[in-house]
Design an enzyme around this catalytic site. Structure first.
Site, PDB file in Angstrom:
ATOM      1  N   LYS A   1      42.144  47.001   5.318  1.00 11.38           N
ATOM      2  CA  LYS A   1      41.281  48.182   5.331  1.00 11.38           C
ATOM      3  C   LYS A   1      39.818  47.815   5.037  1.00 11.38           C
ATOM      4  O   LYS A   1      38.914  48.247   5.731  1.00 11.38           O
ATOM      5  CB  LYS A   1      41.803  49.207   4.311  1.00 11.38           C
ATOM      6  CG  LYS A   1      43.128  49.828   4.750  1.00 11.38           C
ATOM      7  CD  LYS A   1      43.748  50.688   3.692  1.00 11.38           C
ATOM      8  CE  LYS A   1      44.394  49.928   2.570  1.00 11.38           C
ATOM      9  NZ  LYS A   1      45.516  49.053   2.969  1.00 11.38           N
ATOM     10  N   ILE A   2      39.608  47.012   4.000  1.00 14.79           N
ATOM     11  CA  ILE A   2      38.227  46.680   3.601  1.00 14.79           C
ATOM     12  C   ILE A   2      37.606  45.680   4.572  1.00 14.79           C
ATOM     13  O   ILE A   2      36.470  45.852   5.023  1.00 14.79           O
ATOM     14  CB  ILE A   2      38.212  46.134   2.150  1.00 14.79           C
ATOM     15  CG1 ILE A   2      38.691  47.218   1.175  1.00 14.79           C
ATOM     16  CG2 ILE A   2      36.808  45.659   1.762  1.00 14.79           C
ATOM     17  CD1 ILE A   2      38.964  46.736  -0.243  1.00 14.79           C
TER      18      ILE A   2
ATOM     19  N   CYS B   1      41.072  39.348   1.180  1.00 12.87           N
ATOM     20  CA  CYS B   1      42.541  39.261   1.173  1.00 12.87           C
ATOM     21  C   CYS B   1      43.048  39.452  -0.253  1.00 12.87           C
ATOM     22  O   CYS B   1      42.300  39.279  -1.209  1.00 12.87           O
ATOM     23  CB  CYS B   1      43.010  37.931   1.763  1.00 12.87           C
ATOM     24  SG  CYS B   1      42.334  36.500   0.937  1.00 12.87           S
TER      25      CYS B   1
ATOM     26  N   THR C   1      34.555  39.938  -3.342  1.00 10.39           N
ATOM     27  CA  THR C   1      34.736  41.254  -3.977  1.00 10.39           C
ATOM     28  C   THR C   1      36.223  41.557  -4.088  1.00 10.39           C
ATOM     29  O   THR C   1      36.608  42.704  -4.320  1.00 10.39           O
ATOM     30  CB  THR C   1      34.074  42.380  -3.143  1.00 10.39           C
ATOM     31  OG1 THR C   1      34.592  42.306  -1.809  1.00 10.39           O
ATOM     32  CG2 THR C   1      32.564  42.273  -3.118  1.00 10.39           C
ATOM     33  N   SER C   2      37.074  40.532  -3.895  1.00 13.28           N
ATOM     34  CA  SER C   2      38.511  40.807  -3.816  1.00 13.28           C
ATOM     35  C   SER C   2      39.210  40.550  -5.151  1.00 13.28           C
ATOM     36  O   SER C   2      39.509  41.504  -5.885  1.00 13.28           O
ATOM     37  CB  SER C   2      39.115  39.985  -2.686  1.00 13.28           C
ATOM     38  OG  SER C   2      40.295  40.586  -2.255  1.00 13.28           O
TER      39      SER C   2
ATOM     40  N   ASP D   1      31.952  39.916  -7.397  1.00 12.50           N
ATOM     41  CA  ASP D   1      32.205  41.126  -8.190  1.00 12.50           C
ATOM     42  C   ASP D   1      33.446  40.918  -9.046  1.00 12.50           C
ATOM     43  O   ASP D   1      33.798  41.787  -9.847  1.00 12.50           O
ATOM     44  CB  ASP D   1      32.413  42.315  -7.238  1.00 12.50           C
ATOM     45  CG  ASP D   1      32.541  43.649  -7.968  1.00 12.50           C
ATOM     46  OD1 ASP D   1      31.656  43.945  -8.794  1.00 12.50           O
ATOM     47  OD2 ASP D   1      33.527  44.366  -7.722  1.00 12.50           O
TER      48      ASP D   1
ATOM     49  N   GLU E   1      38.218  37.333 -15.734  1.00 13.77           N
ATOM     50  CA  GLU E   1      37.457  38.541 -16.056  1.00 13.77           C
ATOM     51  C   GLU E   1      38.113  39.429 -17.113  1.00 13.77           C
ATOM     52  O   GLU E   1      37.426  40.230 -17.754  1.00 13.77           O
ATOM     53  CB  GLU E   1      37.168  39.360 -14.794  1.00 13.77           C
ATOM     54  CG  GLU E   1      38.394  40.001 -14.174  1.00 13.77           C
ATOM     55  CD  GLU E   1      38.039  40.829 -12.939  1.00 13.77           C
ATOM     56  OE1 GLU E   1      37.387  40.311 -12.027  1.00 13.77           O
ATOM     57  OE2 GLU E   1      38.432  42.010 -12.903  1.00 13.77           O
TER      58      GLU E   1
ATOM     59  N   HIS F   1      32.962  43.812 -11.483  1.00 16.21           N
ATOM     60  CA  HIS F   1      34.050  44.569 -10.852  1.00 16.21           C
ATOM     61  C   HIS F   1      33.683  46.056 -10.662  1.00 16.21           C
ATOM     62  O   HIS F   1      34.405  46.944 -11.118  1.00 16.21           O
ATOM     63  CB  HIS F   1      35.344  44.432 -11.668  1.00 16.21           C
ATOM     64  CG  HIS F   1      36.578  44.529 -10.822  1.00 16.21           C
ATOM     65  ND1 HIS F   1      37.645  43.676 -10.959  1.00 16.21           N
ATOM     66  CD2 HIS F   1      36.905  45.372  -9.804  1.00 16.21           C
ATOM     67  CE1 HIS F   1      38.579  43.996 -10.080  1.00 16.21           C
ATOM     68  NE2 HIS F   1      38.146  45.025  -9.361  1.00 16.21           N
TER      69      HIS F   1
HETATM   70  P1  NAI Z   1      44.778  45.432   2.652  1.00 16.58           P
HETATM   71  O1  NAI Z   1      46.152  45.228   2.153  1.00 16.58           O
HETATM   72  O2  NAI Z   1      44.467  46.590   3.536  1.00 16.58           O
HETATM   73  O3  NAI Z   1      44.321  44.105   3.455  1.00 16.58           O
HETATM   74  C1  NAI Z   1      44.539  42.799   3.007  1.00 16.58           C
HETATM   75  C2  NAI Z   1      44.566  41.881   4.236  1.00 16.58           C
HETATM   76  O4  NAI Z   1      44.652  40.532   3.771  1.00 16.58           O
HETATM   77  C3  NAI Z   1      45.769  42.139   5.148  1.00 16.58           C
HETATM   78  O5  NAI Z   1      45.334  42.333   6.486  1.00 16.58           O
HETATM   79  C4  NAI Z   1      46.583  40.863   5.004  1.00 16.58           C
HETATM   80  O6  NAI Z   1      47.281  40.512   6.203  1.00 16.58           O
HETATM   81  C5  NAI Z   1      45.490  39.849   4.689  1.00 16.58           C
HETATM   82  N1  NAI Z   1      45.998  38.602   4.163  1.00 16.58           N
HETATM   83  C6  NAI Z   1      47.166  38.363   3.507  1.00 16.58           C
HETATM   84  N2  NAI Z   1      47.274  37.060   3.235  1.00 16.58           N
HETATM   85  C7  NAI Z   1      46.160  36.451   3.717  1.00 16.58           C
HETATM   86  C8  NAI Z   1      45.721  35.096   3.757  1.00 16.58           C
HETATM   87  N3  NAI Z   1      46.437  34.095   3.253  1.00 16.58           N
HETATM   88  N4  NAI Z   1      44.521  34.859   4.336  1.00 16.58           N
HETATM   89  C9  NAI Z   1      43.796  35.850   4.859  1.00 16.58           C
HETATM   90  N5  NAI Z   1      44.174  37.151   4.865  1.00 16.58           N
HETATM   91  C10 NAI Z   1      45.341  37.442   4.294  1.00 16.58           C
HETATM   92  O7  NAI Z   1      43.850  45.408   1.385  1.00 16.58           O
HETATM   93  P2  NAI Z   1      42.394  46.056   1.195  1.00 16.58           P
HETATM   94  O8  NAI Z   1      42.520  47.487   0.816  1.00 16.58           O
HETATM   95  O9  NAI Z   1      41.549  45.704   2.354  1.00 16.58           O
HETATM   96  O10 NAI Z   1      41.899  45.269  -0.118  1.00 16.58           O
HETATM   97  C11 NAI Z   1      41.683  43.873  -0.112  1.00 16.58           C
HETATM   98  C12 NAI Z   1      41.551  43.392  -1.534  1.00 16.58           C
HETATM   99  O11 NAI Z   1      40.345  43.909  -2.096  1.00 16.58           O
HETATM  100  C13 NAI Z   1      42.649  43.910  -2.504  1.00 16.58           C
HETATM  101  O12 NAI Z   1      43.774  43.064  -2.483  1.00 16.58           O
HETATM  102  C14 NAI Z   1      41.971  43.862  -3.819  1.00 16.58           C
HETATM  103  O13 NAI Z   1      42.258  42.620  -4.439  1.00 16.58           O
HETATM  104  C15 NAI Z   1      40.478  43.912  -3.490  1.00 16.58           C
HETATM  105  N6  NAI Z   1      39.816  45.117  -4.033  1.00 16.58           N
HETATM  106  C16 NAI Z   1      38.731  44.946  -4.856  1.00 16.58           C
HETATM  107  C17 NAI Z   1      38.071  46.043  -5.395  1.00 16.58           C
HETATM  108  C18 NAI Z   1      36.854  45.900  -6.271  1.00 16.58           C
HETATM  109  O14 NAI Z   1      36.442  46.888  -6.911  1.00 16.58           O
HETATM  110  N7  NAI Z   1      36.220  44.750  -6.340  1.00 16.58           N
HETATM  111  C19 NAI Z   1      38.565  47.395  -5.123  1.00 16.58           C
HETATM  112  C20 NAI Z   1      39.671  47.472  -4.196  1.00 16.58           C
HETATM  113  C21 NAI Z   1      40.278  46.359  -3.696  1.00 16.58           C
END
Ligand code: NAI
Length: 325
Positions: A154-155, A202, A229-230, A255, A260, A292
């Site tokens: 999504k992100i 990811c 930011t992940s 972030d 942390e 964060h």
């Molecule tokens: P999502 O689940 O929609 O997308 C994650 C993507 O990563 C998927 O397409 C998946 O196939 C891919 N992926 C899995 N293994 C991988 C690998 N080895 N290499 C590359 N890609 C891989 O998750 P979304 O919503 O996009 O969020 C991503 C991350 O952002 C979350 O897991 C979370 O850790 C982080 N996050 C950080 C926030 C912040 O405030 N800093 C807030 C919300 C999320």
């Protein structure tokens, strides 16, 4: 239901209370983070409501279960802090908020790129001291720059779209490519080699732990920017420090940080910093760190509170939402 809300900040209380205006649930707001010591405070509650740095490991889950807690409502998307097999073994339920605002996080990643590239963190301080020298502030045009997006969920997809909007060439790596994503999928190696900016989107899992290690950093272009930011654990921070010291890595915008839990979300300005790795990061002029906050927009807080309430009510009513873990 009675819910013990851990790691409560003023904004959590404000948005949860607003969504719970009909007083469907009874919240006990706790400032403490959930861990083996604070878990006892959940006694007498049906559910706990937790955030990214709360400990939901086997020991804590077992204790919560013994205290009668049946449900864990995560008010975040990531769930790397939750021991899912223990949760299942105990017959407990957990639910998360999968997408409260992917825009908030993608836009924060963009903010880090823009600030780091154009040295806004340095320019801001210089101007306040009436130092109008431009020496050392040169950046590069994002237009036509190659940006690598790792993880196109999504992100990552919004990140790719936003960077395209700025005229960038966007490469992507994801083991599960999406037909919706506008980026060009390549191997991880090619992405690292060709990108001037690498942005991580990811999740943190055993397979992605230290995805960016010294070898990956070595594959990156000299002077490239790394944005995370992940989750902090995606990056081997000592290896990044070496790459920054040698000048190979051109800048780091983060972030999130692997350690942390001991630092973020609290005012630590009166204490002595004990984390020497973090202290070293703070010394680099080309490192920009936020604590964060990527998720922190009005829209995201509203959605987090709304979906958390929905998850709690669904559990109470025995209904599934698809957001269970
Ligand atoms: P999502 O689940 O929609 O997308 C994650 C993507 O990563 C998927 O397409 C998946 O196939 C891919 N992926 C899995 N293994 C991988 C690998 N080895 N290499 C590359 N890609 C891989 O998750 P979304 O919503 O996009 O969020 C991503 C991350 O952002 C979350 O897991 C979370 O850790 C982080 N996050 C950080 C926030 C912040 O405030 N800093 C807030 C919300 C999320």
């Amino acid at each position: 239901m009675k819910i013990a809300v851990y790691s409560t900040k003023a904004y959590d209380r404000e948005f949860l209370d607003r969504e719970n205006s009909a007083a469907k649930h009874e919240f006990t707001y706790l400032e403490s983070r959930l861990n083996i010591k604070t878990a006892l405070m959940a006694g007498g509650h049906d559910a706990v409501c937790c955030f990214v740095n709360d400990d939901l490991g086997p020991e804590v889950l077992t204790l919560l279960n013994e205290l009668g807690v049946r449900m864990v409502a995560l008010r975040c998307a990531g769930f790397n802090n939750l021991h899912r097999s223990k949760l299942k073994e105990l017959g407990m339920t957990a639910a998360r908020v999968p997408a409260y605002s992917p825009y908030a996080v993608a836009e924060h990643a963009l903010a880090l790129i823009l600030a780091l590239n154009r040295r806004l963190h340095k320019a801001y301080n210089r101007v306040r001291e009436l130092n109008f020298s431009l020496v050392g502030l040169a950046g590069f045009d994002l237009n036509e720059a190659t940006v690598g997006v790792i993880g196109t969920g999504k992100i990552g997809q919004i990140m790719a779209r936003n960077m395209k909007g700025l005229g960038c060439r966007v490469l992507a790596y994801d083991p599960y490519p999406s037909a919706e994503c506008s980026a060009e999928y390549v191997t991880l190696e090619r992405l690292l080699q060709e990108s001037r900016i690498v942005s991580l989107h990811c999740p943190l899992m055993p397979q992605t732990h230290h995805l960016i290690d010294s070898q990956a950093l070595h594959s990156m272009q000299p002077g490239a920017l790394l944005i995370n930011t992940s989750r902090g654990g995606l990056v081997d921070t000592p290896a990044v420090i070496e790459a920054l010291k040698s000048g190979h890595l051109g800048g780091l915008g983060i972030d999130v940080y692997e350690e942390e839990e001991e630092l973020f979300f609290e005012d630590q300005s009166g204490s002595v910093l004990q984390d020497d790795t973090f202290a070293r990061l703070l010394t680099f002029p080309n490192v920009l760190i936020t604590g964060h906050q990527a998720f922190l927009t009005q829209e995201a807080l509203t959605n987090i509170a709304r979906v958390t309430l929905e998850n709690l009510s669904a559990f109470e009513e025995g209904v599934t939402t698809g957001r269970e873990l």
